[in-house]
Scaffold this motif. Structure first.
Motif, PDB file in Angstrom:
ATOM      1  N   ASP A  35       0.831  -1.202   0.000  1.00  0.00           N
ATOM      2  CA  ASP A  35       0.000   0.000   0.000  1.00  0.00           C
ATOM      3  C   ASP A  35       0.870   1.258   0.000  1.00  0.00           C
ATOM      4  O   ASP A  35       0.610   2.206  -0.744  1.00  0.00           O
ATOM      5  CB  ASP A  35      -0.936  -0.016   1.215  1.00  0.00           C
ATOM      6  N   ARG A  36       1.926   1.244   0.835  1.00  0.00           N
ATOM      7  CA  ARG A  36       2.838   2.398   0.859  1.00  0.00           C
ATOM      8  C   ARG A  36       3.524   2.564  -0.499  1.00  0.00           C
ATOM      9  O   ARG A  36       3.693   3.681  -0.993  1.00  0.00           O
ATOM     10  CB  ARG A  36       3.866   2.232   1.975  1.00  0.00           C
ATOM     11  N   ARG A  37       3.909   1.454  -1.094  1.00  0.00           N
ATOM     12  CA  ARG A  37       4.558   1.510  -2.409  1.00  0.00           C
ATOM     13  C   ARG A  37       3.580   2.043  -3.459  1.00  0.00           C
ATOM     14  O   ARG A  37       3.945   2.861  -4.296  1.00  0.00           O
ATOM     15  CB  ARG A  37       5.061   0.114  -2.795  1.00  0.00           C
ATOM     16  N   ARG A  38       2.326   1.580  -3.380  1.00  0.00           N
ATOM     17  CA  ARG A  38       1.312   2.061  -4.313  1.00  0.00           C
ATOM     18  C   ARG A  38       1.091   3.559  -4.122  1.00  0.00           C
ATOM     19  O   ARG A  38       0.995   4.319  -5.093  1.00  0.00           O
ATOM     20  CB  ARG A  38       0.000   1.296  -4.106  1.00  0.00           C
ATOM     21  N   GLN A  39       1.030   4.016  -2.865  1.00  0.00           N
ATOM     22  CA  GLN A  39       0.847   5.438  -2.577  1.00  0.00           C
ATOM     23  C   GLN A  39       2.044   6.256  -3.100  1.00  0.00           C
ATOM     24  O   GLN A  39       1.873   7.343  -3.657  1.00  0.00           O
ATOM     25  CB  GLN A  39       0.667   5.672  -1.066  1.00  0.00           C
ATOM     26  N   ALA A  40       3.247   5.726  -2.922  1.00  0.00           N
ATOM     27  CA  ALA A  40       4.444   6.426  -3.404  1.00  0.00           C
ATOM     28  C   ALA A  40       4.422   6.526  -4.927  1.00  0.00           C
ATOM     29  O   ALA A  40       4.747   7.576  -5.503  1.00  0.00           O
ATOM     30  CB  ALA A  40       5.705   5.705  -2.930  1.00  0.00           C
ATOM     31  N   ILE A  41       4.024   5.452  -5.586  1.00  0.00           N
ATOM     32  CA  ILE A  41       3.954   5.463  -7.052  1.00  0.00           C
ATOM     33  C   ILE A  41       2.897   6.457  -7.518  1.00  0.00           C
ATOM     34  O   ILE A  41       3.120   7.235  -8.453  1.00  0.00           O
ATOM     35  CB  ILE A  41       3.678   4.046  -7.594  1.00  0.00           C
ATOM     36  N   LEU A  45       3.476   9.757  -9.723  1.00  0.00           N
ATOM     37  CA  LEU A  45       2.718  10.010 -10.953  1.00  0.00           C
ATOM     38  C   LEU A  45       2.065  11.392 -10.920  1.00  0.00           C
ATOM     39  O   LEU A  45       2.077  12.122 -11.918  1.00  0.00           O
ATOM     40  CB  LEU A  45       1.656   8.929 -11.166  1.00  0.00           C
ATOM     41  N   GLN A  46       1.496  11.746  -9.762  1.00  0.00           N
ATOM     42  CA  GLN A  46       0.882  13.071  -9.635  1.00  0.00           C
ATOM     43  C   GLN A  46       1.942  14.169  -9.777  1.00  0.00           C
ATOM     44  O   GLN A  46       1.710  15.185 -10.439  1.00  0.00           O
ATOM     45  CB  GLN A  46       0.155  13.194  -8.295  1.00  0.00           C
ATOM     46  N   ASP A  47       3.101  13.952  -9.145  1.00  0.00           N
ATOM     47  CA  ASP A  47       4.194  14.928  -9.269  1.00  0.00           C
ATOM     48  C   ASP A  47       4.643  15.048 -10.728  1.00  0.00           C
ATOM     49  O   ASP A  47       4.890  16.154 -11.227  1.00  0.00           O
ATOM     50  CB  ASP A  47       5.378  14.530  -8.386  1.00  0.00           C
TER      51      ASP A  47
END
Length: 160
Positions: A35-41, A45-47
């Motif tokens: 989940d943390r990895r998904r949030q970081a990705i 992507l947003q950045d």
């Protein structure tokens, strides 16, 4: 409890138990990591989308600035060409005026030289005539003719 020595049944049951335990205990741990990895990705992507949008806006602004600069450069070039043409035309007019003044000065100099030469020729002709008269006069005039000439000259001077 009876021991089952059937390897197929024993391994499958043990394997199912191990997998079940792993899924149960590791679900929270692995789920959190994933989940943390998904949030970081997603954040990356947003950045990246934000940077892309900013870069696109900056590119658009730079292109409009470039177009404005090109228009300004074209205007400066056209103005420069017009100014150069005006300066060239002014120079040509000055040259023509200077040439006319030189020609007029040359004509005036030629006229003055012609007048001077005419004056010299008149003077030389007069001097030659006087010399001829002075050389011929004594042989043509006797004393009586000289006296008449002097008297008539005096009379003419008195009447004048």
């Amino acid at each position: 409890m009876t021991l089952n020595f059937n390897p197929l049944e024993t391994n499958l049951v043990n394997l199912a138990i191990v997998i079940g335990v792993l899924v149960w205990f590791l679900r929270g741990f692995l789920g959190g990591i994933l989940d943390r990895r998904r949030q970081a990705i997603l954040q990356e992507l947003q950045d990246a989308e934000t940077r892309l949008k900013t870069a696109t806006e900056e590119l658009s602004k730079a292109q409009s600035d470039l177009a404005a600069a090109q228009q300004k450069a074209d205007k400066i070039r056209v103005d420069g060409e017009a100014r150069a043409a005006a300066i060239r035309s002014d120079g040509e007019q000055r040259t023509i005026a200077a040439m006319a003044a030189v020609k007029q000065g040359a004509a005036a100099d030629a006229d003055a030289e012609a007048a001077r030469i005419k004056d010299i020729l008149r003077r030389e002709a007069a001097l030659a005539a006087i010399d001829k008269v002075l050389s011929d006069l004594p042989s043509r005039l006797d004393d009586q003719a000289q006296a008449r000439l002097i008297d008539s000259t005096i009379t003419n001077l008195e009447n004048a």
